[in-house]
Scaffold this motif. Sequence first.
Motif, mmCIF file in Angstrom:
data_model
loop_
_atom_site.group_PDB
_atom_site.id
_atom_site.type_symbol
_atom_site.label_atom_id
_atom_site.label_comp_id
_atom_site.label_asym_id
_atom_site.label_seq_id
_atom_site.Cartn_x
_atom_site.Cartn_y
_atom_site.Cartn_z
ATOM 1 N N LEU A 81 0.839 -1.201 0.000
ATOM 2 C CA LEU A 81 0.000 0.000 0.000
ATOM 3 C C LEU A 81 0.879 1.259 0.000
ATOM 4 N N ILE A 82 1.910 1.283 0.822
ATOM 5 C CA ILE A 82 2.802 2.452 0.887
ATOM 6 C C ILE A 82 3.469 2.690 -0.465
ATOM 7 N N LEU A 83 3.918 1.616 -1.085
ATOM 8 C CA LEU A 83 4.543 1.728 -2.406
ATOM 9 C C LEU A 83 3.552 2.315 -3.408
ATOM 10 N N GLN A 84 2.305 1.867 -3.344
ATOM 11 C CA GLN A 84 1.310 2.348 -4.288
ATOM 12 C C GLN A 84 0.842 3.773 -3.979
ATOM 13 N N ILE A 85 0.987 4.195 -2.720
ATOM 14 C CA ILE A 85 0.725 5.603 -2.390
ATOM 15 C C ILE A 85 1.724 6.490 -3.121
ATOM 16 N N PHE A 86 3.007 6.103 -3.076
ATOM 17 C CA PHE A 86 4.025 6.875 -3.789
ATOM 18 C C PHE A 86 3.799 6.800 -5.296
ATOM 19 N N ASP A 87 3.414 5.628 -5.789
ATOM 20 C CA ASP A 87 3.108 5.475 -7.210
ATOM 21 C C ASP A 87 1.997 6.450 -7.617
ATOM 22 N N LYS A 136 2.381 9.637 -10.280
ATOM 23 C CA LYS A 136 1.494 9.736 -11.437
ATOM 24 C C LYS A 136 0.742 11.061 -11.423
ATOM 25 N N ASP A 137 0.346 11.491 -10.242
ATOM 26 C CA ASP A 137 -0.391 12.740 -10.105
ATOM 27 C C ASP A 137 0.427 13.911 -10.625
ATOM 28 N N ILE A 138 1.674 14.009 -10.174
ATOM 29 C CA ILE A 138 2.486 15.166 -10.565
ATOM 30 C C ILE A 138 2.890 15.087 -12.035
ATOM 31 N N ALA A 139 3.207 13.886 -12.535
ATOM 32 C CA ALA A 139 3.561 13.746 -13.950
ATOM 33 C C ALA A 139 2.362 14.087 -14.835
#
Length: 275
Positions: A49-55, A59-62
């Motif tokens: 879950l933590i990894l996917q939060i960063f993912d 994606k949001d900023i890109a």
Amino acid sequence: MSKKSLIIEQAALLFAEHSIESTSIEHITKKCGISKGAFYLHFKSKDDLILQIFDHFFKDIAGRFTAIESGALPATKKLRTYVITFFEVLEDKLPFISMYMRQQRTPNEELFALFTHYNSLIDEATKQLLITVYKQKIEGVTMDILVTLKGLIRGYSEHILLNRAAYNYDQLADTIVERLNIIIEHATLWFLEGDAISLPPCEAISFELISKEIVTQIENYQDNAFLHESLELLHTELNKQQASPALIAGMLANLQGEPPLQWLSFLIKNYKKSV
């Protein structure tokens, strides 16, 4: 919002407020109003879950950067908007990022690999923006200008992380853009030279990556008939041996203005295969 996105958003808030260790899977499922079974349909564990939060953050900023580059703003305003957007996203995600930096004890190889992957993709979006804004002025030194811009942003980011206050991001954006303009107009020495104004397609983007993202978004937009159909048509066309550039451009235009879909637009526009 999809159930997966809901879990990511709520978990990030809970982690920021209570820490990772103090937040259980049960706390997250209760906050989201779902069962544990529903949680494990999307995430293998709390670490996943933590990894996917960063993912999700990357994606949001890109995606936001891509929307700025391809949007209708005058070129002179695009870079300023880019800088403001970066710091607004940083401010929005700061509680979670600060908590993670305080609590993380050992290097996380998966997170490092994720950061490296998205860093290359965000660099690509930023280079495209710089070329849109400065055109021939930066021919041959686009990479050097990219590194310079990143250095200015990183320096101010570190200051903001370490010195919390109410900052004026409009003024900060004007400051950074002015510094960059001065460098472009008056610098006589460049460390990184030789890159062409016409950049090659991004090698970090694969068809598999695009296909996975489309399938995810098709599921997310089941309740929006127009976008759901556009995504399905886009997926079908991209899978053809001879895809129609006009049809793909039309479907991408349908996705314009929908922030969660700007990341997908970026991937397709920068895919190494000509479509």
